[in-house]
Design a protein around this motif. Structure first.
Motif, PDB file in Angstrom:
ATOM      1  N   LYS A 173       0.824  -1.206   0.000  1.00 38.16           N
ATOM      2  CA  LYS A 173       0.000   0.000   0.000  1.00 38.16           C
ATOM      3  C   LYS A 173       0.857   1.254   0.000  1.00 38.16           C
ATOM      4  O   LYS A 173       1.833   1.360   0.740  1.00 38.16           O
ATOM      5  N   ASN A 174       0.473   2.203  -0.839  1.00 38.47           N
ATOM      6  CA  ASN A 174       1.138   3.502  -0.907  1.00 38.47           C
ATOM      7  C   ASN A 174       0.089   4.594  -1.033  1.00 38.47           C
ATOM      8  O   ASN A 174      -1.056   4.345  -1.423  1.00 38.47           O
ATOM      9  N   THR A 175       0.464   5.808  -0.720  1.00 37.59           N
ATOM     10  CA  THR A 175      -0.413   6.962  -0.890  1.00 37.59           C
ATOM     11  C   THR A 175       0.140   7.842  -2.004  1.00 37.59           C
ATOM     12  O   THR A 175       1.285   8.286  -1.945  1.00 37.59           O
ATOM     13  N   VAL A 176      -0.678   8.051  -3.045  1.00 36.51           N
ATOM     14  CA  VAL A 176      -0.264   8.844  -4.198  1.00 36.51           C
ATOM     15  C   VAL A 176      -1.267   9.977  -4.382  1.00 36.51           C
ATOM     16  O   VAL A 176      -2.451   9.742  -4.611  1.00 36.51           O
ATOM     17  N   ASP A 177      -0.784  11.216  -4.245  1.00 32.55           N
ATOM     18  CA  ASP A 177      -1.643  12.400  -4.384  1.00 32.55           C
ATOM     19  C   ASP A 177      -2.856  12.324  -3.476  1.00 32.55           C
ATOM     20  O   ASP A 177      -3.982  12.657  -3.870  1.00 32.55           O
ATOM     21  N   GLY A 178      -2.645  11.861  -2.266  1.00 29.52           N
ATOM     22  CA  GLY A 178      -3.728  11.794  -1.289  1.00 29.52           C
ATOM     23  C   GLY A 178      -4.645  10.599  -1.443  1.00 29.52           C
ATOM     24  O   GLY A 178      -5.582  10.437  -0.661  1.00 29.52           O
ATOM     25  N   LYS A 179      -4.401   9.756  -2.451  1.00 27.69           N
ATOM     26  CA  LYS A 179      -5.220   8.569  -2.656  1.00 27.69           C
ATOM     27  C   LYS A 179      -4.440   7.307  -2.292  1.00 27.69           C
ATOM     28  O   LYS A 179      -3.247   7.208  -2.557  1.00 27.69           O
ATOM     29  N   THR A 180      -5.139   6.360  -1.698  1.00 22.05           N
ATOM     30  CA  THR A 180      -4.519   5.086  -1.363  1.00 22.05           C
ATOM     31  C   THR A 180      -4.464   4.208  -2.601  1.00 22.05           C
ATOM     32  O   THR A 180      -5.488   3.929  -3.232  1.00 22.05           O
ATOM     33  N   VAL A 181      -3.269   3.803  -2.973  1.00 23.59           N
ATOM     34  CA  VAL A 181      -3.050   2.933  -4.126  1.00 23.59           C
ATOM     35  C   VAL A 181      -2.391   1.657  -3.629  1.00 23.59           C
ATOM     36  O   VAL A 181      -1.385   1.704  -2.914  1.00 23.59           O
ATOM     37  N   VAL A 182      -2.972   0.522  -3.995  1.00 20.06           N
ATOM     38  CA  VAL A 182      -2.480  -0.764  -3.517  1.00 20.06           C
ATOM     39  C   VAL A 182      -2.039  -1.622  -4.696  1.00 20.06           C
ATOM     40  O   VAL A 182      -2.764  -1.748  -5.689  1.00 20.06           O
ATOM     41  N   LYS A 183      -0.866  -2.203  -4.574  1.00 25.09           N
ATOM     42  CA  LYS A 183      -0.371  -3.166  -5.564  1.00 25.09           C
ATOM     43  C   LYS A 183      -0.705  -4.570  -5.077  1.00 25.09           C
ATOM     44  O   LYS A 183      -0.130  -5.048  -4.106  1.00 25.09           O
ATOM     45  N   TYR A 184      -1.649  -5.206  -5.731  1.00 22.45           N
ATOM     46  CA  TYR A 184      -2.117  -6.532  -5.328  1.00 22.45           C
ATOM     47  C   TYR A 184      -1.421  -7.620  -6.140  1.00 22.45           C
ATOM     48  O   TYR A 184      -1.130  -7.450  -7.330  1.00 22.45           O
ATOM     49  N   LYS A 185      -1.174  -8.765  -5.499  1.00 27.14           N
ATOM     50  CA  LYS A 185      -0.841 -10.011  -6.184  1.00 27.14           C
ATOM     51  C   LYS A 185      -1.932 -10.989  -5.776  1.00 27.14           C
ATOM     52  O   LYS A 185      -1.906 -11.577  -4.697  1.00 27.14           O
ATOM     53  N   TYR A 186      -2.921 -11.144  -6.658  1.00 25.23           N
ATOM     54  CA  TYR A 186      -4.131 -11.897  -6.314  1.00 25.23           C
ATOM     55  C   TYR A 186      -4.279 -13.100  -7.248  1.00 25.23           C
ATOM     56  O   TYR A 186      -4.198 -12.953  -8.473  1.00 25.23           O
ATOM     57  N   LEU A 187      -4.470 -14.274  -6.666  1.00 24.31           N
ATOM     58  CA  LEU A 187      -4.767 -15.451  -7.471  1.00 24.31           C
ATOM     59  C   LEU A 187      -6.237 -15.425  -7.856  1.00 24.31           C
ATOM     60  O   LEU A 187      -7.111 -15.818  -7.099  1.00 24.31           O
ATOM     61  N   ALA A 228      -6.396  -8.514 -19.770  1.00 26.47           N
ATOM     62  CA  ALA A 228      -5.809  -7.189 -19.578  1.00 26.47           C
ATOM     63  C   ALA A 228      -6.539  -6.416 -18.482  1.00 26.47           C
ATOM     64  O   ALA A 228      -5.908  -5.711 -17.681  1.00 26.47           O
ATOM     65  N   PHE A 229      -7.865  -6.564 -18.427  1.00 23.30           N
ATOM     66  CA  PHE A 229      -8.651  -5.853 -17.416  1.00 23.30           C
ATOM     67  C   PHE A 229      -8.284  -6.314 -16.006  1.00 23.30           C
ATOM     68  O   PHE A 229      -8.207  -5.503 -15.076  1.00 23.30           O
ATOM     69  N   PHE A 230      -8.023  -7.610 -15.845  1.00 22.32           N
ATOM     70  CA  PHE A 230      -7.667  -8.136 -14.522  1.00 22.32           C
ATOM     71  C   PHE A 230      -6.159  -8.204 -14.290  1.00 22.32           C
ATOM     72  O   PHE A 230      -5.722  -8.674 -13.242  1.00 22.32           O
ATOM     73  N   SER A 231      -5.375  -7.741 -15.256  1.00 24.74           N
ATOM     74  CA  SER A 231      -3.920  -7.840 -15.143  1.00 24.74           C
ATOM     75  C   SER A 231      -3.316  -7.104 -13.943  1.00 24.74           C
ATOM     76  O   SER A 231      -2.242  -7.505 -13.482  1.00 24.74           O
ATOM     77  N   PRO A 232      -3.942  -6.028 -13.393  1.00 25.53           N
ATOM     78  CA  PRO A 232      -3.358  -5.440 -12.181  1.00 25.53           C
ATOM     79  C   PRO A 232      -3.231  -6.438 -11.039  1.00 25.53           C
ATOM     80  O   PRO A 232      -2.289  -6.347 -10.235  1.00 25.53           O
ATOM     81  N   PHE A 233      -4.153  -7.411 -10.942  1.00 26.61           N
ATOM     82  CA  PHE A 233      -4.046  -8.445  -9.924  1.00 26.61           C
ATOM     83  C   PHE A 233      -2.905  -9.410 -10.243  1.00 26.61           C
ATOM     84  O   PHE A 233      -2.333 -10.031  -9.342  1.00 26.61           O
ATOM     85  N   THR A 234      -2.585  -9.549 -11.512  1.00 21.68           N
ATOM     86  CA  THR A 234      -1.581 -10.513 -11.964  1.00 21.68           C
ATOM     87  C   THR A 234      -0.174  -9.949 -11.875  1.00 21.68           C
ATOM     88  O   THR A 234       0.754 -10.637 -11.428  1.00 21.68           O
ATOM     89  N   TYR A 235      -0.004  -8.709 -12.272  1.00 20.61           N
ATOM     90  CA  TYR A 235       1.318  -8.096 -12.333  1.00 20.61           C
ATOM     91  C   TYR A 235       1.612  -7.152 -11.175  1.00 20.61           C
ATOM     92  O   TYR A 235       2.726  -6.636 -11.069  1.00 20.61           O
ATOM     93  N   GLY A 236       0.639  -6.905 -10.333  1.00 13.39           N
ATOM     94  CA  GLY A 236       0.868  -6.021  -9.199  1.00 13.39           C
ATOM     95  C   GLY A 236       0.832  -4.551  -9.544  1.00 13.39           C
ATOM     96  O   GLY A 236       1.528  -3.746  -8.916  1.00 13.39           O
ATOM     97  N   PHE A 237       0.020  -4.170 -10.537  1.00 15.64           N
ATOM     98  CA  PHE A 237      -0.146  -2.750 -10.842  1.00 15.64           C
ATOM     99  C   PHE A 237      -1.011  -2.099  -9.759  1.00 15.64           C
ATOM    100  O   PHE A 237      -1.933  -2.711  -9.234  1.00 15.64           O
ATOM    101  N   GLY A 238      -0.742  -0.838  -9.465  1.00 15.83           N
ATOM    102  CA  GLY A 238      -1.463  -0.151  -8.412  1.00 15.83           C
ATOM    103  C   GLY A 238      -2.929   0.100  -8.751  1.00 15.83           C
ATOM    104  O   GLY A 238      -3.262   0.456  -9.881  1.00 15.83           O
ATOM    105  N   LEU A 239      -3.809  -0.098  -7.770  1.00 13.38           N
ATOM    106  CA  LEU A 239      -5.242   0.137  -7.928  1.00 13.38           C
ATOM    107  C   LEU A 239      -5.762   0.976  -6.774  1.00 13.38           C
ATOM    108  O   LEU A 239      -5.389   0.760  -5.620  1.00 13.38           O
ATOM    109  N   THR A 240      -6.647   1.911  -7.090  1.00  7.07           N
ATOM    110  CA  THR A 240      -7.381   2.601  -6.038  1.00  7.07           C
ATOM    111  C   THR A 240      -8.537   1.705  -5.600  1.00  7.07           C
ATOM    112  O   THR A 240      -8.823   0.680  -6.219  1.00  7.07           O
TER     113      THR A 240
END
Length: 500
Positions: free
Chosen positions: A343-357, A469-481
């Motif tokens: 978890k990180n805070t970017v511009d006042g927003k919480t952004v989380v990098k998930y690794k989700y099966l 591609a839509f679910f790839s943030p869970f696969t690659y650990g891209f940050g999500l609000t």
């Protein structure tokens, strides 16, 4: 262009598939530079092979051996003190050197899974005789989020999938050569199949499901004798085919353990894994490669694996944080597993990098639909006597539906807790079956290379890619609000949990 594609299709399709596969599986595979899920176990075990430290584990050792090879060749940890890895079976992040990279340990799984898609393509190409159909449905294994995230880690499934798909491809190739061209099935075919199955089992014992391939190959081999109930020739053939397949399988399995036991020449402090005094004495005497030591060590390793399996708790859905799930729920993707989050805070927003099966829902739901359709087809044929429009294709549908259902039935007999990634093996069986069902339903159009059928198969592949591609943030650990996370939380039974 049309002439060029027709001339070189047999080379172009595999080449494009391999490029796509390497692009998907290799991208950011070194990230995160931290362990997750079973990497904490397997990284420590692989390092013990490198340093010659004796250890025992619930899984056969081939997967960890290959991880050790990857680390030695491509690890990039030459200046890192990894001695702590030999002192534990579960490496905590606090114990791991902070500058350590895990690329080497992950490398074999990434490469082998990326290459194995060619076996998947080859299976469909052999059966359907259509490159475009095989290529379209190969997207199911290249662009499934669960397969990708799990195979891009230092875990066993990507390595095992290579051997599973290699065994399936070899079986299909031999069987189709016999069915279509009348080529004789030889004893060496059983032996080579036994080697490939033995390699799969040497990674994880659930590879035992592939023993059914011996039965199927024998059925293809002796189909005429079976139809005529020629018991004596059937028994005579069985007497030579069984040892031809089983002996190589056992030689591979025990050969892997022989190397494992021979390499374990050092006992680290008091980590004896309940080994017998005889085994420990042989290690201290430097006799780990002796045949007698192998016999003792094999017995102790098998005992450890059995006791470990008996000690694994049962599924407890009432337990807080339970990651296990019922096998009957797996085809729908229940229950996903949060491997890791940052978890990180970017511009006042919480952004989380998930690794989700979590699986690609288009892939998983389509596979389930294919199994339902093929089961209905099989029931209609054998219970209600419905006519079959393509007997050869029907045989292959029976084969892969049988593998899928046999695996799931076997898993349901296991009382210990099981996890969603245990579904990846039958998922691949089901993906092959789905392509065969498509071929069966649209048989005439496929034979004629109908343009609309090709377009429809291509659109399905594009849908698979788009949802991946839509679910790839869970696969690659891209940050999500939080809002972006909820946009991907499609079903409550997935049990995705947002981090706030």
């Amino acid at each position: 262009m049309k002439t060029f594609l027709k001339t070189y299709a047999r080379f172009l399709y595999p080449a494009v598939i391999l490029v796509l596969s390497f692009g998907v599986y290799f991208t950011y595979y070194g990230s995160p530079q931290a362990m997750f899920w079973d990497e904490n176990y397997h990284v420590a075990s692989a390092q013990k092979h490198i340093d010659g430290v004796m250890y025992m584990e619930p899984h056969p050792p081939l997967g960890k051996m290959l991880m050790a090879v990857g680390e030695v060749l491509f690890g990039g940890n030459g200046n890192v003190d990894k001695s702590k890895l030999n002192e534990t079976d579960y490496l905590n992040g606090d114990q791991a050197p902070p500058q350590m990279t895990y690329k080497g340990f992950r490398w074999p799984s990434v490469v082998m899974m990326a290459i194995s898609v060619l076996f998947f393509y080859g299976i469909l190409r052999c059966i359907t005789q259509r490159e475009w159909l095989a290529a379209a449905f190969t997207s199911l294994v290249i662009f499934d989020n669960a397969l990708v995230i799990h195979s891009r880690a230092a875990m066993l499934e990507g390595i095992q999938m290579f051997f599973i798909l290699a065994a399936l491809y070899y079986f299909v190739r031999v069987a189709t050569d016999h069915i279509h061209e009348g080529k004789k099935i030889l004893l060496r075919h059983y032996a080579i199949l036994g080697v490939l199955i033995g390699l799969s089992i040497s990674v994880k014992v659930n590879g035992m499901i592939l023993v059914l391939l011996f039965v199927m190959l024998y059925g293809v081999d002796q189909w005429q004798a079976i139809k005529q109930w020629q018991w004596l020739p059937l028994a005579q053939r069985l007497a030579v085919t069984v040892p031809s397949g089983v002996v190589p399988l056992l030689l591979v399995f025990f050969g892997v353990f022989y190397i494992h036991i021979g390499m374990g020449s050092t006992i680290m402090k008091d980590r004896t894994y309940k080994a017998s005094p005889e085994y420990l004495a042989q290690i201290r005497a430097g006799n780990t490669w002796a045949p007698g030591t192998f016999m003792i060590g094999m017995r102790d390793n098998w005992k450890y694996m059995s006791e470990y399996a008996d000690g694994v708790p049962r599924l407890d859905v009432c337990k807080s944080g339970e990651n296990g799930s019922y096998a009957m729920n797996w085809p729908l993707g229940k229950k996903t597993i949060s491997y890791r989050w940052d978890k990180n805070t970017v511009d006042g927003k919480t952004v989380v990098k998930y690794k989700y099966l979590t699986g690609n829902p288009v892939v998983w739901f389509s596979v389930l639909a294919g199994i339902i359709l093929s089961s209905g087809l099989i029931i209609g044929r054998f219970i209600y006597g419905n006519a079959i429009k393509d007997e050869r294709l029907f045989f292959w549908i029976c084969a892969f539906t049988g593998l899928y259902l046999s695996y799931m039935i076997a898993i349901l007999q296991i009382e210990r807790v099981m996890y969603l990634y245990h579904y990846l093996v039958p998922l691949v069986f089901g993906a092959i079956n789905l392509a065969l069902i498509f071929n069966y339903v649209f048989r005439d159009e496929v034979i004629a290379n109908n343009r609309h059928t090709i377009i429809n198969a291509s659109l399905f592949a594009l849908l698979v890619i788009g949802v991946f591609a839509f679910f790839s943030p869970f696969t690659y650990g891209f940050g999500l609000t939080e809002d972006q996370f909820e946009l991907r939380n499609w079903f409550s039974f997935w049990q995705l949990q947002v981090v706030r």
